[in-house]
Design a protein around this motif. Structure first.
Motif, PDB file in Angstrom:
ATOM      1  N   ALA A   8     -12.865  16.443 -21.451  1.00 13.46           N
ATOM      2  CA  ALA A   8     -11.851  17.006 -20.552  1.00 13.46           C
ATOM      3  C   ALA A   8     -10.462  16.478 -20.845  1.00 13.46           C
ATOM      4  O   ALA A   8      -9.484  16.929 -20.258  1.00 13.46           O
ATOM      5  N   ALA A   9     -10.335  15.533 -21.774  1.00  9.22           N
ATOM      6  CA  ALA A   9      -9.027  14.917 -22.052  1.00  9.22           C
ATOM      7  C   ALA A   9      -8.194  15.755 -23.006  1.00  9.22           C
ATOM      8  O   ALA A   9      -7.017  15.468 -23.211  1.00  9.22           O
ATOM      9  N   ALA A  10      -8.760  16.767 -23.593  1.00 14.22           N
ATOM     10  CA  ALA A  10      -7.994  17.591 -24.518  1.00 14.22           C
ATOM     11  C   ALA A  10      -6.892  18.333 -23.772  1.00 14.22           C
ATOM     12  O   ALA A  10      -7.040  18.704 -22.622  1.00 14.22           O
ATOM     13  N   GLY A  11      -5.780  18.500 -24.412  1.00 15.69           N
ATOM     14  CA  GLY A  11      -4.677  19.226 -23.807  1.00 15.69           C
ATOM     15  C   GLY A  11      -3.661  18.296 -23.181  1.00 15.69           C
ATOM     16  O   GLY A  11      -3.477  17.174 -23.594  1.00 15.69           O
ATOM     17  N   SER A  12      -3.020  18.775 -22.154  1.00 17.45           N
ATOM     18  CA  SER A  12      -1.929  18.014 -21.528  1.00 17.45           C
ATOM     19  C   SER A  12      -2.458  16.854 -20.711  1.00 17.45           C
ATOM     20  O   SER A  12      -3.641  16.705 -20.482  1.00 17.45           O
ATOM     21  N   GLY A  13      -1.530  16.049 -20.229  1.00 15.88           N
ATOM     22  CA  GLY A  13      -1.876  14.878 -19.429  1.00 15.88           C
ATOM     23  C   GLY A  13      -2.569  15.269 -18.139  1.00 15.88           C
ATOM     24  O   GLY A  13      -2.461  16.402 -17.670  1.00 15.88           O
ATOM     25  N   ARG A  14      -3.272  14.342 -17.598  1.00 21.47           N
ATOM     26  CA  ARG A  14      -3.988  14.552 -16.337  1.00 21.47           C
ATOM     27  C   ARG A  14      -3.432  13.582 -15.302  1.00 21.47           C
ATOM     28  O   ARG A  14      -3.171  12.430 -15.607  1.00 21.47           O
ATOM     29  N   THR A  15      -3.314  14.028 -14.085  1.00 17.96           N
ATOM     30  CA  THR A  15      -2.873  13.149 -13.015  1.00 17.96           C
ATOM     31  C   THR A  15      -4.084  12.376 -12.533  1.00 17.96           C
ATOM     32  O   THR A  15      -5.111  12.961 -12.198  1.00 17.96           O
ATOM     33  N   LEU A  53       0.833  -1.207   0.000  1.00 16.53           N
ATOM     34  CA  LEU A  53       0.000   0.000   0.000  1.00 16.53           C
ATOM     35  C   LEU A  53       0.867   1.257   0.000  1.00 16.53           C
ATOM     36  O   LEU A  53       0.558   2.236  -0.688  1.00 16.53           O
ATOM     37  N   ALA A  54       1.934   1.223   0.743  1.00 15.20           N
ATOM     38  CA  ALA A  54       2.847   2.370   0.766  1.00 15.20           C
ATOM     39  C   ALA A  54       3.467   2.572  -0.619  1.00 15.20           C
ATOM     40  O   ALA A  54       3.611   3.709  -1.079  1.00 15.20           O
ATOM     41  N   ALA A  55       3.824   1.475  -1.302  1.00 15.84           N
ATOM     42  CA  ALA A  55       4.394   1.584  -2.652  1.00 15.84           C
ATOM     43  C   ALA A  55       3.368   2.150  -3.622  1.00 15.84           C
ATOM     44  O   ALA A  55       3.691   3.012  -4.450  1.00 15.84           O
ATOM     45  N   LEU A  56       2.137   1.696  -3.523  1.00 14.68           N
ATOM     46  CA  LEU A  56       1.082   2.207  -4.407  1.00 14.68           C
ATOM     47  C   LEU A  56       0.794   3.684  -4.145  1.00 14.68           C
ATOM     48  O   LEU A  56       0.491   4.432  -5.059  1.00 14.68           O
ATOM     49  N   GLU A  57       0.897   4.069  -2.898  1.00 18.46           N
ATOM     50  CA  GLU A  57       0.650   5.465  -2.541  1.00 18.46           C
ATOM     51  C   GLU A  57       1.665   6.404  -3.201  1.00 18.46           C
ATOM     52  O   GLU A  57       1.385   7.578  -3.419  1.00 18.46           O
ATOM     53  N   GLN A  58       2.841   5.891  -3.522  1.00 16.99           N
ATOM     54  CA  GLN A  58       3.897   6.699  -4.132  1.00 16.99           C
ATOM     55  C   GLN A  58       3.742   6.850  -5.641  1.00 16.99           C
ATOM     56  O   GLN A  58       4.419   7.661  -6.255  1.00 16.99           O
ATOM     57  N   VAL A  59       2.857   6.067  -6.243  1.00 11.85           N
ATOM     58  CA  VAL A  59       2.684   6.093  -7.697  1.00 11.85           C
ATOM     59  C   VAL A  59       1.845   7.300  -8.090  1.00 11.85           C
ATOM     60  O   VAL A  59       0.753   7.512  -7.580  1.00 11.85           O
ATOM     61  N   THR A  60       2.385   8.104  -8.985  1.00 14.09           N
ATOM     62  CA  THR A  60       1.641   9.209  -9.571  1.00 14.09           C
ATOM     63  C   THR A  60       1.512   8.921 -11.061  1.00 14.09           C
ATOM     64  O   THR A  60       2.517   8.712 -11.740  1.00 14.09           O
ATOM     65  N   LEU A  61       0.297   8.877 -11.531  1.00 16.71           N
ATOM     66  CA  LEU A  61       0.045   8.560 -12.934  1.00 16.71           C
ATOM     67  C   LEU A  61      -0.402   9.809 -13.669  1.00 16.71           C
ATOM     68  O   LEU A  61      -1.442  10.378 -13.362  1.00 16.71           O
ATOM     69  N   THR A  62       0.405  10.218 -14.615  1.00 16.05           N
ATOM     70  CA  THR A  62       0.027  11.296 -15.512  1.00 16.05           C
ATOM     71  C   THR A  62       0.124  10.722 -16.914  1.00 16.05           C
ATOM     72  O   THR A  62       1.215  10.338 -17.354  1.00 16.05           O
ATOM     73  N   LEU A  63      -1.011  10.610 -17.568  1.00 18.02           N
ATOM     74  CA  LEU A  63      -1.058   9.991 -18.889  1.00 18.02           C
ATOM     75  C   LEU A  63      -1.385  11.032 -19.942  1.00 18.02           C
ATOM     76  O   LEU A  63      -2.247  11.880 -19.743  1.00 18.02           O
ATOM     77  N   SER A  64      -0.696  10.937 -21.056  1.00 16.95           N
ATOM     78  CA  SER A  64      -1.006  11.787 -22.204  1.00 16.95           C
ATOM     79  C   SER A  64      -1.493  10.888 -23.317  1.00 16.95           C
ATOM     80  O   SER A  64      -0.898   9.833 -23.579  1.00 16.95           O
ATOM     81  N   PHE A  65      -2.571  11.295 -23.949  1.00 18.81           N
ATOM     82  CA  PHE A  65      -3.122  10.510 -25.043  1.00 18.81           C
ATOM     83  C   PHE A  65      -4.002  11.391 -25.908  1.00 18.81           C
ATOM     84  O   PHE A  65      -4.447  12.455 -25.487  1.00 18.81           O
ATOM     85  N   ASP A  66      -4.216  10.935 -27.126  1.00 15.84           N
ATOM     86  CA  ASP A  66      -5.102  11.623 -28.055  1.00 15.84           C
ATOM     87  C   ASP A  66      -6.484  11.010 -27.889  1.00 15.84           C
ATOM     88  O   ASP A  66      -6.682   9.832 -28.209  1.00 15.84           O
ATOM     89  N   PRO A  67      -7.454  11.765 -27.393  1.00 15.57           N
ATOM     90  CA  PRO A  67      -8.774  11.202 -27.135  1.00 15.57           C
ATOM     91  C   PRO A  67      -9.505  10.755 -28.401  1.00 15.57           C
ATOM     92  O   PRO A  67     -10.502  10.035 -28.311  1.00 15.57           O
ATOM     93  N   ASP A  68      -9.008  11.149 -29.554  1.00 18.32           N
ATOM     94  CA  ASP A  68      -9.627  10.752 -30.817  1.00 18.32           C
ATOM     95  C   ASP A  68      -8.915   9.574 -31.468  1.00 18.32           C
ATOM     96  O   ASP A  68      -9.286   9.159 -32.563  1.00 18.32           O
ATOM     97  N   ASP A  69      -7.893   9.039 -30.809  1.00 17.65           N
ATOM     98  CA  ASP A  69      -7.091   7.954 -31.371  1.00 17.65           C
ATOM     99  C   ASP A  69      -7.138   6.747 -30.438  1.00 17.65           C
ATOM    100  O   ASP A  69      -6.537   6.752 -29.371  1.00 17.65           O
ATOM    101  N   ARG A  70      -7.865   5.721 -30.868  1.00 18.28           N
ATOM    102  CA  ARG A  70      -8.043   4.527 -30.037  1.00 18.28           C
ATOM    103  C   ARG A  70      -6.700   3.910 -29.639  1.00 18.28           C
ATOM    104  O   ARG A  70      -6.521   3.487 -28.496  1.00 18.28           O
ATOM    105  N   ALA A  71      -5.748   3.867 -30.569  1.00 21.29           N
ATOM    106  CA  ALA A  71      -4.433   3.286 -30.262  1.00 21.29           C
ATOM    107  C   ALA A  71      -3.725   4.097 -29.178  1.00 21.29           C
ATOM    108  O   ALA A  71      -3.062   3.530 -28.300  1.00 21.29           O
ATOM    109  N   SER A  72      -3.859   5.403 -29.208  1.00 18.09           N
ATOM    110  CA  SER A  72      -3.256   6.264 -28.201  1.00 18.09           C
ATOM    111  C   SER A  72      -3.886   6.020 -26.832  1.00 18.09           C
ATOM    112  O   SER A  72      -3.188   5.949 -25.811  1.00 18.09           O
ATOM    113  N   ILE A  73      -5.197   5.851 -26.811  1.00 18.55           N
ATOM    114  CA  ILE A  73      -5.909   5.577 -25.558  1.00 18.55           C
ATOM    115  C   ILE A  73      -5.469   4.224 -25.007  1.00 18.55           C
ATOM    116  O   ILE A  73      -5.162   4.099 -23.814  1.00 18.55           O
TER     117      ILE A  73
END
Length: 95
Positions: free
Chosen positions: A86-93, A19-39
């Motif tokens: 809301a996915a347009a633009g930069s990555g979201r945490t 749980l402590a290890a998972l708590e340290q994970v920060t996920l910021t993903l960038s993807f093209d919402p119009d591109d299935r492969a990117s998603i």
């Protein structure tokens, strides 16, 4: 959260460390919402990052369940961002 306060049972200590290890994970993903492969690539990255965090704890039922729940929540947020635009633009945490 301080997971060190858990009982001295080795299984509990292992779960607390995971749980402590998972708590340290920060996920910021960038993807093209119009591109299935990117998603799909972004969702694959999400899975890989969480799997890497819990790798030392593989096989622990509680850890596996928590990891699955986090993955599901993050996937939901990605898909929600796509649907709402809301996915347009930069990555979201996510986590």
């Amino acid at each position: 959260m301080d997971y060190r306060a858990w009982p001295d049972d080795p299984a509990d200590a292992e779960a607390a460390a995971a749980l402590a290890a998972l708590e340290q994970v920060t996920l910021t993903l960038s993807f093209d919402p119009d591109d299935r492969a990117s998603i799909e690539a972004a969702l694959g990255e999400l899975d890989a990052r969480i799997d890497a965090a819990i790798a030392p704890f593989r096989g622990h039922p509680f850890v596996e369940a928590v990891a699955r729940q986090i993955k599901d929540e993050c996937r939901y947020r990605v898909l929600e961002q796509i649907v709402t635009g809301a996915a347009a633009g930069s990555g979201r945490t996510l986590h």
